[in-house]
Motif scaffolding. Structure first.
Motif, PDB file in Angstrom:
ATOM      1  N   ALA A 140       0.836  -1.203   0.000  1.00 12.39           N
ATOM      2  CA  ALA A 140       0.000   0.000   0.000  1.00 12.39           C
ATOM      3  C   ALA A 140       0.867   1.248   0.000  1.00 12.39           C
ATOM      4  CB  ALA A 140      -0.930   0.010   1.214  1.00 12.39           C
ATOM      5  N   PHE A 141       0.249   2.356  -0.428  1.00 10.90           N
ATOM      6  CA  PHE A 141       0.933   3.647  -0.443  1.00 10.90           C
ATOM      7  C   PHE A 141       0.912   4.275   0.952  1.00 10.90           C
ATOM      8  CE2 PHE A 141      -0.728   3.102  -4.800  1.00 10.90           C
ATOM      9  CZ  PHE A 141       0.471   3.187  -5.509  1.00 10.90           C
ATOM     10  N   PRO A 142       1.830   5.220   1.205  1.00 11.15           N
ATOM     11  CA  PRO A 142       1.831   5.919   2.504  1.00 11.15           C
ATOM     12  C   PRO A 142       0.459   6.496   2.816  1.00 11.15           C
ATOM     13  CG  PRO A 142       3.788   6.496   1.251  1.00 11.15           C
ATOM     14  CD  PRO A 142       2.910   5.711   0.316  1.00 11.15           C
ATOM     15  N   GLY A 143       0.065   6.410   4.074  1.00 10.49           N
ATOM     16  CA  GLY A 143      -1.251   6.870   4.490  1.00 10.49           C
ATOM     17  C   GLY A 143      -2.247   5.720   4.506  1.00 10.49           C
ATOM     18  N   LEU A 144      -2.314   4.982   3.426  1.00 10.25           N
ATOM     19  CA  LEU A 144      -3.206   3.829   3.360  1.00 10.25           C
ATOM     20  C   LEU A 144      -2.624   2.628   4.105  1.00 10.25           C
ATOM     21  CD1 LEU A 144      -4.331   4.045  -0.384  1.00 10.25           C
ATOM     22  CD2 LEU A 144      -5.571   4.834   1.646  1.00 10.25           C
ATOM     23  N   LEU A 145      -1.302   2.486   4.048  1.00 11.19           N
ATOM     24  CA  LEU A 145      -0.667   1.357   4.719  1.00 11.19           C
ATOM     25  C   LEU A 145      -0.882   1.426   6.219  1.00 11.19           C
ATOM     26  CD1 LEU A 145       1.188  -1.145   4.382  1.00 11.19           C
ATOM     27  CD2 LEU A 145       3.106   0.368   4.897  1.00 11.19           C
ATOM     28  N   GLU A 146      -0.705   2.614   6.807  1.00 11.78           N
ATOM     29  CA  GLU A 146      -0.855   2.779   8.255  1.00 11.78           C
ATOM     30  C   GLU A 146      -2.265   2.398   8.703  1.00 11.78           C
ATOM     31  OE1 GLU A 146       2.435   5.394   6.830  1.00 11.78           O
ATOM     32  OE2 GLU A 146       0.380   4.974   6.199  1.00 11.78           O
ATOM     33  N   GLN A 147      -3.264   2.810   7.913  1.00 11.01           N
ATOM     34  CA  GLN A 147      -4.643   2.482   8.246  1.00 11.01           C
ATOM     35  C   GLN A 147      -4.887   0.979   8.180  1.00 11.01           C
ATOM     36  OE1 GLN A 147      -7.329   4.818   5.781  1.00 11.01           O
ATOM     37  NE2 GLN A 147      -6.024   6.625   5.955  1.00 11.01           N
ATOM     38  N   ALA A 148      -4.294   0.343   7.172  1.00 10.60           N
ATOM     39  CA  ALA A 148      -4.484  -1.096   7.001  1.00 10.60           C
ATOM     40  C   ALA A 148      -3.872  -1.885   8.157  1.00 10.60           C
ATOM     41  CB  ALA A 148      -3.871  -1.545   5.673  1.00 10.60           C
ATOM     42  N   VAL A 149      -2.692  -1.459   8.620  1.00  9.42           N
ATOM     43  CA  VAL A 149      -2.048  -2.158   9.734  1.00  9.42           C
ATOM     44  C   VAL A 149      -2.852  -1.975  11.018  1.00  9.42           C
ATOM     45  CG1 VAL A 149       0.040  -2.329  11.136  1.00  9.42           C
ATOM     46  CG2 VAL A 149       0.237  -1.945   8.676  1.00  9.42           C
ATOM     47  N   ALA A 150      -3.359  -0.761  11.266  1.00  7.26           N
ATOM     48  CA  ALA A 150      -4.195  -0.524  12.446  1.00  7.26           C
ATOM     49  C   ALA A 150      -5.426  -1.416  12.423  1.00  7.26           C
ATOM     50  CB  ALA A 150      -4.595   0.951  12.522  1.00  7.26           C
ATOM     51  N   SER A 151      -6.003  -1.614  11.247  1.00  8.57           N
ATOM     52  CA  SER A 151      -7.169  -2.489  11.118  1.00  8.57           C
ATOM     53  C   SER A 151      -6.818  -3.929  11.482  1.00  8.57           C
ATOM     54  CB  SER A 151      -7.714  -2.419   9.684  1.00  8.57           C
ATOM     55  OG  SER A 151      -8.822  -3.269   9.524  1.00  8.57           O
ATOM     56  N   GLU A 152      -5.645  -4.385  11.059  1.00  9.28           N
ATOM     57  CA  GLU A 152      -5.210  -5.742  11.404  1.00  9.28           C
ATOM     58  C   GLU A 152      -4.982  -5.880  12.905  1.00  9.28           C
ATOM     59  OE1 GLU A 152      -4.979  -8.388   9.550  1.00  9.28           O
ATOM     60  OE2 GLU A 152      -5.335  -7.498   7.588  1.00  9.28           O
ATOM     61  N   ALA A 153      -4.479  -4.818  13.536  1.00 10.66           N
ATOM     62  CA  ALA A 153      -4.173  -4.877  14.967  1.00 10.66           C
ATOM     63  C   ALA A 153      -5.433  -5.048  15.810  1.00 10.66           C
ATOM     64  CB  ALA A 153      -3.434  -3.611  15.402  1.00 10.66           C
ATOM     65  N   ARG A 154      -6.559  -4.556  15.317  1.00 11.77           N
ATOM     66  CA  ARG A 154      -7.774  -4.518  16.139  1.00 11.77           C
ATOM     67  C   ARG A 154      -8.304  -5.901  16.510  1.00 11.77           C
ATOM     68  NH1 ARG A 154      -9.578  -0.312  12.124  1.00 11.77           N
ATOM     69  NH2 ARG A 154      -8.771   1.644  12.974  1.00 11.77           N
ATOM     70  N   TRP A 155      -8.075  -6.893  15.670  1.00 12.04           N
ATOM     71  CA  TRP A 155      -8.614  -8.211  15.992  1.00 12.04           C
ATOM     72  C   TRP A 155      -7.574  -9.107  16.674  1.00 12.04           C
ATOM     73  CZ3 TRP A 155      -6.323 -12.456  13.753  1.00 12.04           C
ATOM     74  CH2 TRP A 155      -5.572 -12.245  12.595  1.00 12.04           C
ATOM     75  N   ASN A 156      -6.419  -8.542  16.996  1.00 14.51           N
ATOM     76  CA  ASN A 156      -5.400  -9.262  17.752  1.00 14.51           C
ATOM     77  C   ASN A 156      -5.371  -8.780  19.198  1.00 14.51           C
ATOM     78  OD1 ASN A 156      -3.472 -11.042  15.909  1.00 14.51           O
ATOM     79  ND2 ASN A 156      -4.160  -9.293  14.692  1.00 14.51           N
ATOM     80  N   ASP A 157      -4.733  -9.549  20.057  1.00 17.81           N
ATOM     81  CA  ASP A 157      -4.595  -9.157  21.463  1.00 17.81           C
ATOM     82  C   ASP A 157      -3.354  -8.325  21.710  1.00 17.81           C
ATOM     83  OD1 ASP A 157      -6.884 -10.659  22.469  1.00 17.81           O
ATOM     84  OD2 ASP A 157      -5.695 -12.464  22.067  1.00 17.81           O
ATOM     85  N   LEU A 158      -2.363  -8.454  20.834  1.00 13.97           N
ATOM     86  CA  LEU A 158      -1.071  -7.814  21.063  1.00 13.97           C
ATOM     87  C   LEU A 158      -0.412  -7.559  19.720  1.00 13.97           C
ATOM     88  CD1 LEU A 158       1.170  -7.020  23.165  1.00 13.97           C
ATOM     89  CD2 LEU A 158       2.018  -9.369  22.957  1.00 13.97           C
ATOM     90  N   PHE A 159       0.323  -6.447  19.627  1.00 15.16           N
ATOM     91  CA  PHE A 159       1.035  -6.100  18.397  1.00 15.16           C
ATOM     92  C   PHE A 159       2.516  -5.952  18.740  1.00 15.16           C
ATOM     93  CE2 PHE A 159       2.610  -3.319  15.046  1.00 15.16           C
ATOM     94  CZ  PHE A 159       1.987  -3.830  13.913  1.00 15.16           C
ATOM     95  N   VAL A 160       3.356  -6.735  18.090  1.00 11.67           N
ATOM     96  CA  VAL A 160       4.800  -6.731  18.347  1.00 11.67           C
ATOM     97  C   VAL A 160       5.508  -6.014  17.207  1.00 11.67           C
ATOM     98  CG1 VAL A 160       6.853  -8.144  18.745  1.00 11.67           C
ATOM     99  CG2 VAL A 160       4.617  -8.918  19.600  1.00 11.67           C
ATOM    100  N   ALA A 161       6.356  -5.052  17.551  1.00  7.08           N
ATOM    101  CA  ALA A 161       7.082  -4.287  16.537  1.00  7.08           C
ATOM    102  C   ALA A 161       8.405  -3.808  17.134  1.00  7.08           C
ATOM    103  CB  ALA A 161       6.241  -3.101  16.048  1.00  7.08           C
ATOM    104  N   THR A 162       9.150  -3.037  16.336  1.00 11.50           N
ATOM    105  CA  THR A 162      10.434  -2.481  16.765  1.00 11.50           C
ATOM    106  C   THR A 162      10.269  -0.996  17.045  1.00 11.50           C
ATOM    107  OG1 THR A 162      11.600  -4.060  15.362  1.00 11.50           O
ATOM    108  CG2 THR A 162      12.864  -2.167  16.122  1.00 11.50           C
ATOM    109  N   CYS A 163      10.959  -0.495  18.071  1.00 10.97           N
ATOM    110  CA  CYS A 163      10.930   0.940  18.351  1.00 10.97           C
ATOM    111  C   CYS A 163      11.375   1.699  17.099  1.00 10.97           C
ATOM    112  CB  CYS A 163      11.860   1.280  19.510  1.00 10.97           C
ATOM    113  SG  CYS A 163      11.300   0.694  21.122  1.00 10.97           S
ATOM    114  N   PRO A 164      10.589   2.652  16.639  1.00  9.65           N
ATOM    115  CA  PRO A 164      10.925   3.363  15.393  1.00  9.65           C
ATOM    116  C   PRO A 164      11.983   4.429  15.610  1.00  9.65           C
ATOM    117  CG  PRO A 164       8.865   4.201  16.285  1.00  9.65           C
ATOM    118  CD  PRO A 164       9.293   3.082  17.191  1.00  9.65           C
ATOM    119  N   ARG A 165      13.227   4.031  15.467  1.00  5.63           N
ATOM    120  CA  ARG A 165      14.347   4.953  15.656  1.00  5.63           C
ATOM    121  C   ARG A 165      15.007   5.262  14.323  1.00  5.63           C
ATOM    122  NH1 ARG A 165      16.690   1.918  21.123  1.00  5.63           N
ATOM    123  NH2 ARG A 165      14.813   2.348  22.359  1.00  5.63           N
TER     124      ARG A 165
END
Length: 324
Positions: A140-165
């Motif tokens: 996905a393009f910027p802006g749309l990708l962030e929304q899509a990932v947030a949507s995926e997170a909603r049906w999970n109990d936990l989201f694992v990622a790396t600190c954005p440095r």
């Protein structure tokens, strides 16, 4: 009514290892002393767990760290793993005219092929995992990708990622913030290049009397319940209440005790920043995890002025559990 002991630390151990002094104070509040059998029973019936764990994947070397930590959690909680492979397409706004249209088409093709390679490699890696799992790829393009990932997170109990440095992971900061604000779930954020050493045994909860702290503790409760040591601290920049917030910590400790979690409570009085105070305390107790509420102010104010959340994301050597 019995007395709950609250530690009031007048001077923190400095970041260079120098120790300070501490005074004890007693506050008449809820009795949070529970027998070991009561704690065990509460843990047996509590039912707090993770069943679905989402992991951010991007084809970088950080994938292995995220997968290793997520796999350990999945085995502990008998959870299902979902790898969210983010394949960020080039921003069309950067291209204009006929030449730009041609160029972006070629770039999209190239990025898509890179995504194919990453997806194949990740599927092979996950085939070695004992836990139930799947890979979901998002191109996905910027802006749309962030929304899509947030949507995926909603049906999970936990989201694992790396600190954005600013070390290759900084480009994912908008995605992390999108999940944080719009995903509705807690985030386990790992410092870059963190290797899986041992299970989470010592948890530091940075408490403020806010909705964000409440959300963080509630979302992190399965991890908190597994710890052998739980420390709750609040940083007293300006005194308030009978002991600068100590009475609130006693109530929080009592609440956790009713969930089968025994915790110590400490008020940190310091002239340093809250971030420095939390990191110094985390180092003092050898914390494996810091649990804090994320972005107590608006995103715009935090972005302009900075804040504890942004500082911890940039500086913490310890995994962070954040919720908003």
């Amino acid at each position: 009514m019995r007395l709950t002991e609250i530690n009031v630390v007048d001077e923190l151990p400095s970041l260079d290892g120098a120790s300070g002094t501490a005074i004890d104070a007693e506050v008449g509040m809820n009795d949070i002393t529970l027998s070991s059998s009561t704690v065990a029973k509460a843990q047996a019936v509590r039912g707090t767990t993770y069943r679905d764990i989402a992991i951010h994947l991007d084809g970088s070397p950080e994938d292995e760290s995220r997968l290793a930590h997520a796999e350990a959690l999945a085995m502990d909680f008998s959870a299902r793993m979902t790898g969210i492979l983010t394949n960020l397409l080039p921003d069309p706004a950067l291209f204009a005219g006929d030449f730009g249209i041609s160029a972006i088409g070629q770039l999209v093709d190239a990025v898509t092929k890179e995504g194919d390679v990453s997806e194949m490699r990740l599927r092979q890696r996950l085939a070695r995992v004992d836990a139930a799992h799947e890979v979901r790829r998002l191109d996905a393009f910027p802006g749309l990708l962030e929304q899509a990932v947030a949507s995926e997170a909603r049906w999970n109990d936990l989201f694992v990622a790396t600190c954005p440095r600013d070390d290759g992971n900084g480009r994912w900061r908008p995605m992390i913030e999108s999940v944080m604000f719009d995903g509705g779930r807690g985030l386990l954020l790992l410092p870059p290049k963190l290797t899986l050493c041992s299970p989470i045994r010592t948890v530091l909860i940075g408490w403020t009397d806010t909705r964000q702290s409440t959300r963080a503790v509630a979302e992190a409760l399965p991890l908190i319940a597994q710890a052998t040591q739980v420390h709750i601290v609040t940083v007293r920049e300006e005194a308030h209440g009978r002991l600068g917030g100590a009475e609130v910590l006693a109530d929080v400790s009592a609440h956790l005790a009713r969930h089968g979690v025994e915790a110590t409570a400490t008020v940190l009085s310091t002239e340093t920043s809250p971030t420095e105070a939390l990191l110094a305390e985390a180092r003092r107790i050898s914390a494996d995890l810091i649990v804090v509420g994320a972005y107590g102010h608006s995103r715009f104010r935090e972005w302009v002025l900075g804040g504890v959340t942004a500082d911890l994301l940039d500086l913490s050597p310890v995994p962070l559990f954040l919720a908003h």
